[in-house]
Design an enzyme around this catalytic site. Sequence first.
Site, PDB file in Angstrom:
ATOM      1  N   HIS A  65      27.253   3.740 -19.236  1.00 18.43           N
ATOM      2  CA  HIS A  65      27.653   2.391 -18.819  1.00 18.43           C
ATOM      3  C   HIS A  65      26.973   1.386 -19.741  1.00 18.43           C
ATOM      4  O   HIS A  65      25.751   1.402 -19.895  1.00 18.43           O
ATOM      5  CB  HIS A  65      27.213   2.198 -17.366  1.00 18.43           C
ATOM      6  CG  HIS A  65      27.613   0.893 -16.765  1.00 18.43           C
ATOM      7  ND1 HIS A  65      28.853   0.673 -16.221  1.00 18.43           N
ATOM      8  CD2 HIS A  65      26.930  -0.263 -16.594  1.00 18.43           C
ATOM      9  CE1 HIS A  65      28.917  -0.551 -15.739  1.00 18.43           C
ATOM     10  NE2 HIS A  65      27.762  -1.154 -15.964  1.00 18.43           N
ATOM     11  N   ASP A  91      26.163  -2.445 -20.467  1.00 15.77           N
ATOM     12  CA  ASP A  91      26.136  -3.781 -19.876  1.00 15.77           C
ATOM     13  C   ASP A  91      26.143  -4.835 -20.977  1.00 15.77           C
ATOM     14  O   ASP A  91      25.150  -5.017 -21.685  1.00 15.77           O
ATOM     15  CB  ASP A  91      24.903  -3.945 -18.985  1.00 15.77           C
ATOM     16  CG  ASP A  91      25.140  -3.356 -17.602  1.00 15.77           C
ATOM     17  OD1 ASP A  91      26.299  -3.397 -17.135  1.00 15.77           O
ATOM     18  OD2 ASP A  91      24.174  -2.864 -16.988  1.00 15.77           O
ATOM     19  N   GLY A 126      16.671  -3.820 -12.698  1.00 18.99           N
ATOM     20  CA  GLY A 126      15.515  -3.732 -11.815  1.00 18.99           C
ATOM     21  C   GLY A 126      15.587  -4.571 -10.556  1.00 18.99           C
ATOM     22  O   GLY A 126      14.574  -4.810  -9.907  1.00 18.99           O
ATOM     23  N   ASP A 159      27.300  -1.014  -9.002  1.00 17.51           N
ATOM     24  CA  ASP A 159      26.360  -1.327 -10.090  1.00 17.51           C
ATOM     25  C   ASP A 159      25.278  -2.265  -9.570  1.00 17.51           C
ATOM     26  O   ASP A 159      25.583  -3.369  -9.123  1.00 17.51           O
ATOM     27  CB  ASP A 159      27.163  -1.997 -11.221  1.00 17.51           C
ATOM     28  CG  ASP A 159      26.345  -2.218 -12.495  1.00 17.51           C
ATOM     29  OD1 ASP A 159      25.169  -1.838 -12.534  1.00 17.51           O
ATOM     30  OD2 ASP A 159      26.924  -2.777 -13.452  1.00 17.51           O
ATOM     31  N   GLY A 160      24.015  -1.809  -9.623  1.00 17.47           N
ATOM     32  CA  GLY A 160      22.894  -2.668  -9.240  1.00 17.47           C
ATOM     33  C   GLY A 160      22.068  -2.085  -8.110  1.00 17.47           C
ATOM     34  O   GLY A 160      22.553  -1.961  -6.995  1.00 17.47           O
ATOM     35  N   GLY A 216      20.402   2.328 -13.589  1.00 12.95           N
ATOM     36  CA  GLY A 216      19.561   1.952 -14.716  1.00 12.95           C
ATOM     37  C   GLY A 216      18.137   2.393 -14.439  1.00 12.95           C
ATOM     38  O   GLY A 216      17.715   3.470 -14.862  1.00 12.95           O
TER      39      GLY A 216
HETATM   40 ZN    ZN Z   1      27.003  -2.999 -15.370  1.00 10.52          ZN
END
Ligand code: ZN
Length: 196
Positions: free
Chosen positions: A10, A12, A122, A153-154, A175
């Site tokens: 992915h 970003d 984060g 996502d997140g 992430g």
């Molecule tokens: Zn993303």
Amino acid sequence: MERAGADWLHVDVMDGHFVPNLTVGPLVVEAIRPCTQLPLDCHLMVARPEDWIEGFAKAGASVITVHAEATAHLDRLLNRIRESGCKAGVSINPGTSLAAIEEVLELVDLVLVMSVNPGFGGQKFIEGALSKVERLAELRDSRVGPGFLIEVDGGVTAENIGRLSRAGADVFVAGNAVFGPKDRKKALAALRAALR
Ligand code: ZN
């Protein structure tokens, strides 16, 4: 990441306008492309995404996801992504209702539900995303046609990934949960174990 067991990469993409941070552009995607067989999932967090579709498609993107909030002509933009040969994705921020994308669900291969406000890694998972995924999955089930993948996502962690999967999510962007620990293979395995 490929050796560690990731299914997709992915990317970003942030422009310092749509989000308060600056990351990478098509040149970096072009540089990554020959290094891996994995699909490159390019998440454009940029103002004027219409200026960047061809650039990312040429660079080797597999999926191009744009934000509903970033364009006045979402229908046209999603068609252009498909015409470029990429899979089309649409994303909405935590404060944006599903109604913003309801009319274009036939045009997308993927819907990306942001579970943090985009811009930084984060951040803590926003719980409201869970019910949004549930409602989106209901919408998907109520329709005929090929459907779409639901991506989150997140703030995805081993603690919430199971709940997200049960709510109907198919693709999980991680992430910190993967790049935080030293052993990334182990971190990915822990996320997969938590899915079961
Ligand atoms: Zn993303």
